[in-house]
Design a protein around this motif. Structure first.
Motif, PDB file in Angstrom:
ATOM      1  N   GLU A 173       0.840  -1.194   0.000  1.00  0.00           N
ATOM      2  CA  GLU A 173       0.000   0.000   0.000  1.00  0.00           C
ATOM      3  C   GLU A 173       0.875   1.243   0.000  1.00  0.00           C
ATOM      4  N   GLU A 174       0.447   2.235  -0.771  1.00  0.00           N
ATOM      5  CA  GLU A 174       1.219   3.472  -0.828  1.00  0.00           C
ATOM      6  C   GLU A 174       1.109   4.214   0.496  1.00  0.00           C
ATOM      7  N   GLU A 175       2.251   4.663   0.956  1.00  0.00           N
ATOM      8  CA  GLU A 175       2.267   5.416   2.208  1.00  0.00           C
ATOM      9  C   GLU A 175       1.725   6.819   1.968  1.00  0.00           C
ATOM     10  N   PRO A 176       0.912   7.326   2.877  1.00  0.00           N
ATOM     11  CA  PRO A 176       0.377   8.695   2.685  1.00  0.00           C
ATOM     12  C   PRO A 176       1.492   9.720   2.711  1.00  0.00           C
ATOM     13  N   GLU A 177       1.378  10.677   1.817  1.00  0.00           N
ATOM     14  CA  GLU A 177       2.382  11.749   1.746  1.00  0.00           C
ATOM     15  C   GLU A 177       2.214  12.703   2.928  1.00  0.00           C
ATOM     16  N   ILE A 178       3.324  12.945   3.582  1.00  0.00           N
ATOM     17  CA  ILE A 178       3.310  13.850   4.737  1.00  0.00           C
ATOM     18  C   ILE A 178       3.608  15.258   4.250  1.00  0.00           C
ATOM     19  N   VAL A 179       2.678  16.130   4.446  1.00  0.00           N
ATOM     20  CA  VAL A 179       2.835  17.522   4.016  1.00  0.00           C
ATOM     21  C   VAL A 179       3.128  18.376   5.232  1.00  0.00           C
ATOM     22  N   GLU A 180       4.298  18.987   5.207  1.00  0.00           N
ATOM     23  CA  GLU A 180       4.676  19.862   6.310  1.00  0.00           C
ATOM     24  C   GLU A 180       3.963  21.199   6.182  1.00  0.00           C
ATOM     25  N   PRO A 181       3.492  21.744   7.293  1.00  0.00           N
ATOM     26  CA  PRO A 181       2.812  23.047   7.226  1.00  0.00           C
ATOM     27  C   PRO A 181       3.771  24.147   6.789  1.00  0.00           C
ATOM     28  N   GLU A 182       3.272  25.037   5.941  1.00  0.00           N
ATOM     29  CA  GLU A 182       4.093  26.138   5.477  1.00  0.00           C
ATOM     30  C   GLU A 182       4.280  27.168   6.587  1.00  0.00           C
ATOM     31  N   LYS A 183       5.478  27.720   6.601  1.00  0.00           N
ATOM     32  CA  LYS A 183       5.781  28.749   7.606  1.00  0.00           C
ATOM     33  C   LYS A 183       5.031  30.034   7.267  1.00  0.00           C
ATOM     34  N   ALA A 184       4.414  30.629   8.299  1.00  0.00           N
ATOM     35  CA  ALA A 184       3.628  31.851   8.077  1.00  0.00           C
ATOM     36  C   ALA A 184       4.520  32.993   7.618  1.00  0.00           C
ATOM     37  N   LEU A 185       4.028  33.760   6.650  1.00  0.00           N
ATOM     38  CA  LEU A 185       4.759  34.918   6.156  1.00  0.00           C
ATOM     39  C   LEU A 185       4.520  36.099   7.081  1.00  0.00           C
ATOM     40  N   GLN A 186       5.491  37.020   7.086  1.00  0.00           N
ATOM     41  CA  GLN A 186       5.329  38.185   7.949  1.00  0.00           C
ATOM     42  C   GLN A 186       4.131  39.020   7.500  1.00  0.00           C
ATOM     43  N   THR A 187       3.492  39.665   8.469  1.00  0.00           N
ATOM     44  CA  THR A 187       2.359  40.543   8.170  1.00  0.00           C
ATOM     45  C   THR A 187       2.617  41.912   8.771  1.00  0.00           C
ATOM     46  N   LEU A 188       2.513  42.932   7.920  1.00  0.00           N
ATOM     47  CA  LEU A 188       2.629  44.323   8.349  1.00  0.00           C
ATOM     48  C   LEU A 188       1.233  44.930   8.206  1.00  0.00           C
ATOM     49  N   THR A 189       0.547  45.146   9.357  1.00  0.00           N
ATOM     50  CA  THR A 189      -0.878  45.477   9.336  1.00  0.00           C
ATOM     51  C   THR A 189      -1.129  46.856   9.943  1.00  0.00           C
ATOM     52  N   HIS A 190      -1.953  47.662   9.233  1.00  0.00           N
ATOM     53  CA  HIS A 190      -2.366  48.937   9.785  1.00  0.00           C
ATOM     54  C   HIS A 190      -3.483  48.702  10.800  1.00  0.00           C
ATOM     55  N   VAL A 191      -3.368  49.350  11.970  1.00  0.00           N
ATOM     56  CA  VAL A 191      -4.319  49.128  13.060  1.00  0.00           C
ATOM     57  C   VAL A 191      -5.263  50.306  13.240  1.00  0.00           C
ATOM     58  N   SER A 192      -4.695  51.509  13.367  1.00  0.00           N
ATOM     59  CA  SER A 192      -5.555  52.661  13.662  1.00  0.00           C
ATOM     60  C   SER A 192      -4.838  53.953  13.300  1.00  0.00           C
ATOM     61  N   ILE A 193      -5.638  55.042  13.264  1.00  0.00           N
ATOM     62  CA  ILE A 193      -5.116  56.394  13.035  1.00  0.00           C
ATOM     63  C   ILE A 193      -5.658  57.286  14.144  1.00  0.00           C
ATOM     64  N   SER A 194      -4.769  58.080  14.750  1.00  0.00           N
ATOM     65  CA  SER A 194      -5.174  59.039  15.779  1.00  0.00           C
ATOM     66  C   SER A 194      -4.389  60.326  15.560  1.00  0.00           C
ATOM     67  N   GLY A 195      -5.042  61.293  14.950  1.00  0.00           N
ATOM     68  CA  GLY A 195      -4.349  62.543  14.644  1.00  0.00           C
ATOM     69  C   GLY A 195      -3.226  62.301  13.652  1.00  0.00           C
ATOM     70  N   GLU A 196      -2.001  62.687  14.057  1.00  0.00           N
ATOM     71  CA  GLU A 196      -0.846  62.476  13.197  1.00  0.00           C
ATOM     72  C   GLU A 196      -0.268  61.069  13.336  1.00  0.00           C
ATOM     73  N   ASP A 197      -0.769  60.254  14.257  1.00  0.00           N
ATOM     74  CA  ASP A 197      -0.217  58.921  14.520  1.00  0.00           C
ATOM     75  C   ASP A 197      -0.958  57.863  13.693  1.00  0.00           C
ATOM     76  N   SER A 198      -0.189  57.069  12.940  1.00  0.00           N
ATOM     77  CA  SER A 198      -0.703  55.892  12.243  1.00  0.00           C
ATOM     78  C   SER A 198      -0.036  54.665  12.859  1.00  0.00           C
ATOM     79  N   ASN A 199      -0.851  53.758  13.416  1.00  0.00           N
ATOM     80  CA  ASN A 199      -0.332  52.611  14.156  1.00  0.00           C
ATOM     81  C   ASN A 199      -0.360  51.350  13.297  1.00  0.00           C
ATOM     82  N   TYR A 200       0.759  50.583  13.336  1.00  0.00           N
ATOM     83  CA  TYR A 200       0.893  49.341  12.585  1.00  0.00           C
ATOM     84  C   TYR A 200       1.423  48.259  13.528  1.00  0.00           C
ATOM     85  N   THR A 201       1.230  46.985  13.146  1.00  0.00           N
ATOM     86  CA  THR A 201       1.841  45.858  13.857  1.00  0.00           C
ATOM     87  C   THR A 201       2.633  45.028  12.860  1.00  0.00           C
ATOM     88  N   LEU A 202       3.788  44.502  13.325  1.00  0.00           N
ATOM     89  CA  LEU A 202       4.618  43.599  12.524  1.00  0.00           C
ATOM     90  C   LEU A 202       4.621  42.245  13.230  1.00  0.00           C
TER      91      LEU A 202
END
Length: 288
Positions: A170-199
């Motif tokens: 019987e063919e052995e099931p192929e083991i698929v390794e989970p892909e590593k998550a890519l970085q995310t640079l996300t805008h969160v909020s704006i307050s006056g002159e401040d723009s907040n992001y998360t990395l």
């Protein structure tokens, strides 16, 4: 080889560090550390990261970072000269190859012509023989029609047995390794002159600022440390780079946003606000 990799590796082993130890200290992936020791930078994301990683490596094993970077630049300059020599040499070799090919073709041309002439003569003779033979009557002995019919009937009834094939293993099931998550640079909020992001999902926090026109730039971290020393107006074509992996967040004061580009680990930050003057605040969510 410039000796850069050997110098770094010798200093590491003198301190009793393994590559795993150095990875924990510098937060640089072990495969990048191994590449630096072997002076193989093909897996690196770019020259900026190579310089940053060499500097961190040297500081971790108490070597002079400027001296190590000088060895790296010397090697990079040598490789560039070799590539230019190879580019000048290749066209000449191509011209020689083309010239030799043309000469060989000229020598073979009479032989090819003679061979084609012989082939044409043979084809014409073969056609004439076939045409003459087709005009003669053909008498065939078909034998006993009944016998032929019975033999053909018996043969038609014989069917090959059905063969079923089964796979021994019987063919052995192929083991698929989970892909590593890519970085995310996300805008969160704006307050006056401040723009907040998360990395997030980033092993490094490498910051690069480029200007296409005059723009006042200042960079502070959570301890109020000033990374731009001093904060100043950058002119068109200006570029600064910082490794701020050890910080929790940075605040970038941008005087003219339309003339300023901000890159985080090589990714261009998209302004969420259309203000000319604004503060870009990036929080580094380091999971390590």
């Amino acid at each position: 080889m410039t000796g850069l990799g050997d110098r770094l590796k010798e200093a590491r082993t003198t301190k009793g560090f393994t590559l795993d130890d150095l990875q924990s200290i510098t937060k640089i992936q072990k495969r990048y550390l191994s590449g630096i020791e072997n002076e193989d930078y093909s897996m690196m994301p770019g020259s900026f990261y190579v310089r940053a990683f060499i500097k961190q490596y040297a500081e971790a094993v108490d070597l002079d970072p400027d001296e190590m970077l000088s060895l790296y630049r010397e090697n990079a300059s040598t490789e560039k000269l070799d590539e230019e020599k190879q580019q000048h040499t290749t066209p000449a070799l191509n011209r020689r190859s083309i010239s030799r090919s043309n000469s060989r073709f000229s020598e073979l041309m009479p032989k090819i012509t003679a061979a084609l002439f012989i082939i044409v003569i043979i084809a014409v003779a073969y056609f004439l023989i076939l045409n003459t033979a087709s005009k003669k009557p053909i008498i065939e002995d078909v034998g006993d029609p009944d016998r032929i019919t019975m033999e053909d009937s018996d043969k038609s009834e014989v069917k090959p047995p059905d063969v079923e094939t089964e796979s021994d293993e019987e063919e052995e099931p192929e083991i698929v390794e989970p892909e590593k998550a890519l970085q995310t640079l996300t805008h969160v909020s704006i307050s006056g002159e401040d723009s907040n992001y998360t990395l997030a999902n980033a092993e490094q926090f490498l910051l690069e600022i480029r200007t296409t026109g005059d723009s006042w730039i200042g960079v502070l971290d959570e301890t109020r440390k000033e990374w731009m020393t001093p904060a100043r107006t950058m002119t068109s074509g200006g570029q600064v780079e910082f490794d701020v992996t050890a910080t929790e967040f940075v605040r970038i004061r941008v005087g003219r946003s339309e003339s300023t580009e901000i890159y985080v680990n090589g990714e261009l930050l998209e302004y969420a606000s259309d203000r000319i003057t604004q503060n870009i605040i990036i929080k580094y969510e380091n999971e390590q």
